[in-house]
Write an enzyme that holds these catalytic residues in place. Sequence first.
Site, mmCIF file in Angstrom:
data_model
loop_
_atom_site.group_PDB
_atom_site.id
_atom_site.type_symbol
_atom_site.label_atom_id
_atom_site.label_comp_id
_atom_site.label_asym_id
_atom_site.label_seq_id
_atom_site.Cartn_x
_atom_site.Cartn_y
_atom_site.Cartn_z
ATOM 1 C CB CYS A 77 -1.061 -0.072 1.135
ATOM 2 S SG CYS A 77 -1.739 1.579 1.440
ATOM 3 N N GLY B 247 -13.357 8.036 -8.688
ATOM 4 C CA GLY B 247 -12.056 8.654 -8.775
ATOM 5 C C GLY B 247 -10.898 8.221 -7.729
ATOM 6 C CG HIS C 20 -6.677 9.315 0.689
ATOM 7 N ND1 HIS C 20 -6.821 8.029 -0.078
ATOM 8 C CD2 HIS C 20 -7.012 10.028 -0.669
ATOM 9 C CE1 HIS C 20 -7.275 8.148 -1.232
ATOM 10 N NE2 HIS C 20 -7.263 9.394 -1.615
ATOM 11 C CG ASN D 115 -12.278 11.294 -4.893
ATOM 12 O OD1 ASN D 115 -12.939 11.826 -5.081
ATOM 13 N ND2 ASN D 115 -10.929 11.179 -5.450
HETATM 14 P P1 5GP Z 1 -7.519 9.405 -4.737
HETATM 15 O O1 5GP Z 1 -7.500 9.543 -6.293
HETATM 16 O O2 5GP Z 1 -7.450 8.122 -4.349
HETATM 17 O O3 5GP Z 1 -8.726 10.075 -4.158
HETATM 18 O O4 5GP Z 1 -6.293 10.264 -4.132
HETATM 19 C C1 5GP Z 1 -4.923 9.844 -4.322
HETATM 20 C C2 5GP Z 1 -4.132 11.091 -4.345
HETATM 21 O O5 5GP Z 1 -2.852 10.530 -4.252
HETATM 22 C C3 5GP Z 1 -3.979 11.661 -5.666
HETATM 23 O O6 5GP Z 1 -4.401 13.174 -5.627
HETATM 24 C C4 5GP Z 1 -2.555 11.534 -6.000
HETATM 25 O O7 5GP Z 1 -2.024 12.980 -6.766
HETATM 26 C C5 5GP Z 1 -1.889 11.395 -4.859
HETATM 27 N N1 5GP Z 1 -0.611 10.548 -4.794
HETATM 28 C C6 5GP Z 1 -0.503 9.478 -5.537
HETATM 29 N N2 5GP Z 1 0.861 8.970 -5.242
HETATM 30 C C7 5GP Z 1 1.320 9.924 -4.256
HETATM 31 C C8 5GP Z 1 2.589 9.928 -3.845
HETATM 32 O O8 5GP Z 1 3.372 8.973 -4.142
HETATM 33 N N3 5GP Z 1 2.988 10.768 -2.920
HETATM 34 C C9 5GP Z 1 2.029 12.007 -2.686
HETATM 35 N N4 5GP Z 1 2.305 12.808 -1.799
HETATM 36 N N5 5GP Z 1 0.947 11.710 -3.011
HETATM 37 C C10 5GP Z 1 0.410 10.923 -4.129
HETATM 38 ZN ZN ZN Z 2 -2.264 1.314 3.411
#
Ligand code: 5GP
Ligand code: ZN
Length: 112
Positions: free
Chosen positions: A3, A91, A98, A85
Amino acid sequence: MDCLFCKIAANEIPSKKIYEDEMILAYHDIAPQSDVHALVIPKEHIASSANDINSSNSSVIAYIFEKIPEIAKILGVDSYRIINNCGEKAGQTVKHLHFHILSGDNLGERLV
Ligand code: 5GP
Ligand code: ZN
């Protein structure tokens, strides 16, 4: 478990930290979608998405929302949007629960 956000919580992958304590971590999103774009996670992988929130793990969710004003203060913002999300069609790309904190001049009244 493989993860990404567990690895960030364990410092195995670096992040630009904003706030950290024993329960939660806030850090800057790697691909910001607004002037300020932070993520807040429970350090422990208590849930893959909001669909997994229940009475045995919801206290950390309450704790995250208690801390968000403090995190916003550190970020220097008092107007912001909190987004979760839940599920791929909404998304969600990282399956570690988170919350996004978004702030900036480009946020309008429309949600999508
Ligand atoms: P989701 O799309 O699952 O709601 O949000 C995941 C978020 O994690 C996205 O906005 C993406 O830019 C961010 N993200 C993905 N990989 C990384 C990473 O390695 N470091 C950080 N700081 N953010 C990440
Ligand atoms: Zn995790």
